[in-house]
Every structure is written in C-alpha cells, then in structure tokens.
Write a protein that holds these residues in place. Structure first.
Motif, short mmCIF file in Angstrom:
data_model
loop_
_atom_site.label_atom_id
_atom_site.label_comp_id
_atom_site.label_asym_id
_atom_site.label_seq_id
_atom_site.Cartn_x
_atom_site.Cartn_y
_atom_site.Cartn_z
N PRO A 10 0.83 -1.20 0.00
CA PRO A 10 0.00 0.00 0.00
C PRO A 10 0.87 1.26 0.00
O PRO A 10 2.03 1.20 0.41
CB PRO A 10 -0.78 -0.09 1.32
N PRO A 11 0.31 2.39 -0.43
CA PRO A 11 1.07 3.63 -0.30
C PRO A 11 1.30 3.90 1.18
O PRO A 11 0.54 3.39 2.02
CB PRO A 11 0.15 4.68 -0.93
N TYR A 12 2.32 4.65 1.49
CA TYR A 12 2.65 5.03 2.86
C TYR A 12 3.23 3.88 3.68
O TYR A 12 3.45 4.03 4.87
CB TYR A 12 1.46 5.67 3.57
N ALA A 34 -12.29 0.95 0.47
CA ALA A 34 -13.47 0.46 -0.26
C ALA A 34 -14.41 1.61 -0.61
O ALA A 34 -15.09 1.57 -1.63
CB ALA A 34 -14.20 -0.59 0.56
N GLU A 35 -14.41 2.65 0.20
CA GLU A 35 -15.25 3.81 -0.07
C GLU A 35 -14.65 4.71 -1.15
O GLU A 35 -15.37 5.47 -1.79
CB GLU A 35 -15.45 4.61 1.22
N GLU A 36 -13.35 4.64 -1.36
CA GLU A 36 -12.67 5.47 -2.36
C GLU A 36 -12.57 4.72 -3.69
O GLU A 36 -13.27 5.03 -4.63
CB GLU A 36 -11.27 5.87 -1.85
N THR A 37 -11.69 3.73 -3.78
CA THR A 37 -11.51 2.98 -5.03
C THR A 37 -11.62 1.48 -4.85
O THR A 37 -11.89 0.77 -5.81
CB THR A 37 -10.14 3.27 -5.67
N GLY A 38 -11.32 0.98 -3.66
CA GLY A 38 -11.35 -0.46 -3.43
C GLY A 38 -10.10 -1.18 -3.89
O GLY A 38 -10.09 -2.40 -3.96
N CYS A 57 -4.93 3.40 -7.27
CA CYS A 57 -4.79 4.20 -6.05
C CYS A 57 -4.83 5.69 -6.40
O CYS A 57 -4.12 6.14 -7.31
CB CYS A 57 -3.47 3.87 -5.37
N THR A 58 -5.62 6.44 -5.67
CA THR A 58 -5.71 7.89 -5.89
C THR A 58 -4.86 8.67 -4.89
O THR A 58 -4.88 9.89 -4.90
CB THR A 58 -7.17 8.38 -5.79
N CYS A 129 0.20 4.30 -9.80
CA CYS A 129 -1.13 4.25 -9.19
C CYS A 129 -1.96 3.07 -9.68
O CYS A 129 -2.87 2.62 -9.00
CB CYS A 129 -1.88 5.56 -9.43
N GLY A 130 -1.67 2.58 -10.88
CA GLY A 130 -2.38 1.43 -11.41
C GLY A 130 -3.72 1.74 -12.04
O GLY A 130 -4.45 0.82 -12.43
N LEU A 131 -4.08 3.00 -12.17
CA LEU A 131 -5.38 3.35 -12.76
C LEU A 131 -5.48 2.96 -14.23
O LEU A 131 -6.58 2.87 -14.77
CB LEU A 131 -5.66 4.85 -12.58
#
Length: 145
Positions: A10-12, A34-38, A57-58, A129-131
C-alpha cells in the motif's frame, strides 16, 4: 513478480515492509479504501496489498489516516507503487485497433501515444497508481510490485 500471486505494498508503507502488525489488525485501511476505489485488499493472512486488476490508487490518504498500527506512516509516500509497462504483443493499439483506454485513464499523462497507435508508459512520469490496468480490455498493461 508477475502472475497470480503478485502483490504491491500500500502507499505510505515503507519499501520492503513485512506488514506483520497487520496480521492482528481488523483492517480499517481496507474498509476506508473500499469507499474510495477499493484497490486495497487483504490477503489470506491479513496483510494489505494493492489489487490493480480491480482499481487504482488515488493517494487519497484515507488508508494512512485509518491505520491504527502505524504500519502506514506519514512521510513514507512511495511513488511509484509498482512498475508498469505495456505488452505490445497483447495491446490492441499496438496491433492497429483504435484503443486509448490506458491513455485516458492516466491522471498524470504518463501514458503517451508514440506515433499513431503505440501507447507507452513514461516511467519518469508514472506514479504507479495502477489506474491504467483495469480499463485495458485485453490486460496488456503489465506490472511488477
């Protein structure tokens, strides 16, 4: 590593972190993601990882703020999260079809068309980010964590 078992931290999370403290945690980082991108998931042991096949990831910081164990830390924002490239042999655009899904999905402008039909990921601009992964209709965007 590429294949079914690949994982990206994960980031951070510090590079090379084992995430052992996550094993006893209930996973609030995954819940808020899950509320942002999951994109953040937990493996069978309970360690969080990024599932780029589903989302990207945003860098919203929700996981960082939700981490009660201090595993995800301020000042450890890791970019790129993973290394990405386009498999030209699988890419529709490289084969001459009109497809710009990865180009349109990249918020950093790191996927550029070289010539008319050849998307390429510019590693110096890519945040990892993988978007760009999930929108690809033929899974031509590859990555390693």
């Amino acid at each position: 590593m590429e294949g079914a078992g690949r994982r990206a931290l994960p980031p951070y999370a510090p590079r090379g972190a084992e995430l052992e403290a996550c094993l006893a945690c209930s996973g609030p980082c995954v819940e808020v993601c899950a509320e942002e991108t999951g994109v953040l998931r937990r493996d069978d042991a309970g360690r969080p990882y990024l599932a780029f096949e589903e989302a990207g990831c945003t860098f919203c910081r929700a996981c960082l703020e939700a981490c009660p164990e201090g595993v995800l830390r301020e000042g450890v924002e890791r970019r790129p999260l993973a290394r990405f490239w386009i498999d030209a042999s699988a890419c529709l655009a490289h084969q001459g079809s009109v497809c710009v899904a990865c180009v349109q999905a990249c918020p950093e402008g790191a996927v550029k068309l070289q010539g008319m039909w050849k998307p390429e990921i510019l590693t110096d601009r890519c945040t990892g980010c993988g978007l760009c992964v999930a929108p690809c209709p033929v899974e031509a965007v590859r990555w390693s964590g």
